[in-house]
Design an enzyme around this catalytic site. Structure first.
Site, PDB file in Angstrom:
ATOM      1  N   GLY A  10      52.559  38.971  41.066  1.00 45.22           N
ATOM      2  CA  GLY A  10      53.582  39.259  42.076  1.00 45.22           C
ATOM      3  C   GLY A  10      53.969  37.998  42.835  1.00 45.22           C
ATOM      4  O   GLY A  10      55.150  37.758  43.113  1.00 45.22           O
ATOM      5  N   TYR A  49      34.165  43.568  32.007  1.00 46.35           N
ATOM      6  CA  TYR A  49      34.812  42.251  31.915  1.00 46.35           C
ATOM      7  C   TYR A  49      35.865  42.253  30.804  1.00 46.35           C
ATOM      8  O   TYR A  49      37.013  41.863  31.012  1.00 46.35           O
ATOM      9  CB  TYR A  49      33.746  41.189  31.639  1.00 46.35           C
ATOM     10  CG  TYR A  49      34.270  39.769  31.646  1.00 46.35           C
ATOM     11  CD1 TYR A  49      34.682  39.167  32.839  1.00 46.35           C
ATOM     12  CD2 TYR A  49      34.322  39.015  30.480  1.00 46.35           C
ATOM     13  CE1 TYR A  49      35.136  37.853  32.856  1.00 46.35           C
ATOM     14  CE2 TYR A  49      34.780  37.697  30.486  1.00 46.35           C
ATOM     15  CZ  TYR A  49      35.181  37.126  31.678  1.00 46.35           C
ATOM     16  OH  TYR A  49      35.636  35.818  31.687  1.00 46.35           O
ATOM     17  N   LEU A  74      48.689  38.593  48.358  1.00 46.60           N
ATOM     18  CA  LEU A  74      48.635  37.130  48.439  1.00 46.60           C
ATOM     19  C   LEU A  74      49.859  36.615  49.172  1.00 46.60           C
ATOM     20  O   LEU A  74      50.989  36.935  48.794  1.00 46.60           O
ATOM     21  CB  LEU A  74      48.624  36.526  47.027  1.00 46.60           C
ATOM     22  CG  LEU A  74      47.347  36.742  46.209  1.00 46.60           C
ATOM     23  CD1 LEU A  74      47.519  36.185  44.805  1.00 46.60           C
ATOM     24  CD2 LEU A  74      46.169  36.076  46.897  1.00 46.60           C
ATOM     25  N   THR A  89      32.266  27.950  27.407  1.00 44.42           N
ATOM     26  CA  THR A  89      32.496  26.603  27.911  1.00 44.42           C
ATOM     27  C   THR A  89      31.290  26.189  28.736  1.00 44.42           C
ATOM     28  O   THR A  89      30.669  27.030  29.389  1.00 44.42           O
ATOM     29  CB  THR A  89      33.767  26.590  28.782  1.00 44.42           C
ATOM     30  OG1 THR A  89      34.841  27.137  28.022  1.00 44.42           O
ATOM     31  CG2 THR A  89      34.134  25.182  29.223  1.00 44.42           C
ATOM     32  N   ASP A 126      39.975  36.812  49.279  1.00 46.12           N
ATOM     33  CA  ASP A 126      39.750  37.717  48.150  1.00 46.12           C
ATOM     34  C   ASP A 126      41.112  38.041  47.533  1.00 46.12           C
ATOM     35  O   ASP A 126      41.938  38.722  48.163  1.00 46.12           O
ATOM     36  CB  ASP A 126      39.065  38.991  48.667  1.00 46.12           C
ATOM     37  CG  ASP A 126      38.818  40.002  47.561  1.00 46.12           C
ATOM     38  OD1 ASP A 126      39.409  39.875  46.461  1.00 46.12           O
ATOM     39  OD2 ASP A 126      38.027  40.937  47.797  1.00 46.12           O
ATOM     40  N   LYS A 137      38.139  44.807  39.590  1.00 47.15           N
ATOM     41  CA  LYS A 137      39.193  44.654  40.592  1.00 47.15           C
ATOM     42  C   LYS A 137      39.912  43.314  40.470  1.00 47.15           C
ATOM     43  O   LYS A 137      41.141  43.250  40.557  1.00 47.15           O
ATOM     44  CB  LYS A 137      38.601  44.804  42.003  1.00 47.15           C
ATOM     45  CG  LYS A 137      38.324  46.256  42.374  1.00 47.15           C
ATOM     46  CD  LYS A 137      37.673  46.381  43.729  1.00 47.15           C
ATOM     47  CE  LYS A 137      38.656  46.098  44.850  1.00 47.15           C
ATOM     48  NZ  LYS A 137      38.010  46.279  46.183  1.00 47.15           N
ATOM     49  N   ARG A 174      23.456  32.654  32.054  1.00 49.13           N
ATOM     50  CA  ARG A 174      24.004  32.345  30.737  1.00 49.13           C
ATOM     51  C   ARG A 174      23.051  31.442  29.960  1.00 49.13           C
ATOM     52  O   ARG A 174      22.164  30.800  30.516  1.00 49.13           O
ATOM     53  CB  ARG A 174      25.365  31.680  30.881  1.00 49.13           C
ATOM     54  CG  ARG A 174      26.406  32.713  31.238  1.00 49.13           C
ATOM     55  CD  ARG A 174      27.773  32.174  31.024  1.00 49.13           C
ATOM     56  NE  ARG A 174      28.340  31.786  32.294  1.00 49.13           N
ATOM     57  CZ  ARG A 174      29.642  31.556  32.459  1.00 49.13           C
ATOM     58  NH1 ARG A 174      30.465  31.679  31.448  1.00 49.13           N
ATOM     59  NH2 ARG A 174      30.105  31.215  33.637  1.00 49.13           N
TER      60      ARG A 174
END
Ligand code: UDP
Length: 322
Positions: A108, A151, A67, A181, A62, A97, A192
């Site tokens: 970062g 979003y 990271l 797309t 996640d 998030k 969608r």
């Protein structure tokens, strides 16, 4: 690649629709590809053919958390995020998030590695636009507290964060604004328009057009989009840059085009229009043409044929699954 070579890259959301196509493209270009995905909306099926590749690795992770990547990185491409309007109601906090915390973590990492950072932004930054087509200079018309706001605002924040890291920390960044797309590996049931219409046409069910179907979108085939992103990453242009197909069509036209491609006699039925559904959407791609010498090559109908073939196969496989 023109300006510099990318030997080792990280794709967040690499098991998603766009992320998996990107991973595939980078492998084909000779790069080593690290793919991080928490499989919230991404799927292992999308990257199954890549798993045995010696230059590919997958981590179930996640990216809203810290990271860590050992060794050098030349590029970080931040593509993790649920992106279907159906997800906006189902996964609002996760979307906020990954657009905010996830972008911060990915930036970062790019800063620590001296890597180029590319943000997957969106035409949703333009909201329900008051100008059509939309150039990059348009600031948008977004309802921050609406259903789509989770979003739209996450991506707008992500753009702001990306520019802050660029200006304040000197991180080398690129921002692509992706318009609608489509292509193989879209989720069959993500809600969608194109997946819904294709599944409905293949199963002989009615096609559900929301509203009166006069709202417009501009649909780009996935291979063209990936080519545009590849060129933007290798260019010296920070962006934001629109990548999309300027061929605008109404949703009713799209439903009819899918019936024709599928050879289906399904009827078209009309359902309520979701709140804040943009009335028009069309990219102005003057900048991409000038800077990247890019424009879409695949006609919508050809793209629909390829996507229909993939959906037929995927649906029949899903039907056989235990
Ligand atoms: N739409 C539709 N029928 C469906 C799903 C979507 O008519 O079964 C409409 C939706 O209201 C919107 C357009 O198709 O006007 C494109 O929707 P999509 O979810 O594909 O993406 P969006 O561009 O809205 O993010």
């Amino acid at each position: 690649m023109t300006a510099r070579t990318f030997h080792r890259v990280l794709v967040t959301g690499g098991a998603g629709f766009l992320g998996s196509h990107l991973c595939e493209r980078f492998l084909a270009e000779g790069c080593e590809v690290l793919c991080f995905d928490n499989l919230l909306t991404g799927r292992m099926d999308n990257i199954a053919p890549l798993l045995g590749h010696e230059r590919f690795s997958f981590e179930h992770y996640d990216v809203t958390n810290h990271l860590y990547v050992a060794g050098p990185l030349d590029a970080v491409l931040h593509f993790a995020s649920p992106a279907s309007p159906a997800d906006f109601e189902r996964l609002p906090i996760q979307i906020l998030k990954v657009g905010s915390l996830g972008t911060h973590k990915a930036l970062g990492l790019a800063k620590a590695k001296g890597a180029r950072f590319l943000l997957a932004s969106t035409s949703e930054c333009y909201g329900d636009p008051e100008v059509n087509p939309q150039p990059e200079s348009y600031w948008g018309h977004v309802n921050p507290i609406g259903i789509r706001g989770v979003y739209d605002e996450a991506k707008r924040f992500a753009e702001a964060m990306t520019m802050a890291y660029h200006r304040h920390h000197g991180v080398d960044v690129r921002i692509v604004r992706i318009f609608n797309t489509f292509g193989p590996r879209m989720q069959l049931h993500d809600g969608r328009a194109i997946p819904n219409f294709l599944c409905q046409a293949i199963r002989g069910e009615p096609l559900t057009v929301f509203g009166d179907g006069s709202q417009t979108r501009s649909f780009c085939y996935v291979d063209d989009l990936i080519e545009g992103i590849w060129r933007l990453l290798g260019s010296e242009h920070v962006g934001p840059m629109n990548i999309g197909n300027p061929e605008e069509m109404s949703l009713l036209q799209m439903a009819r085009a899918i019936l024709a491609v599928a050879g289906s006699s399904s009827e078209i039925v009309f359902r309520g229009l979701p709140p804040d559904d943009p009335k028009v959407r069309r990219p102005d791609i003057t900048l991409a043409r000038q800077v990247l010498d890019w424009e879409p090559r695949v006609a919508v109908e050809d793209g629909l044929r390829r996507t229909h073939a993939w959906f037929e196969k995927a649906l029949s496989e899903a039907g056989r699954a235990p």
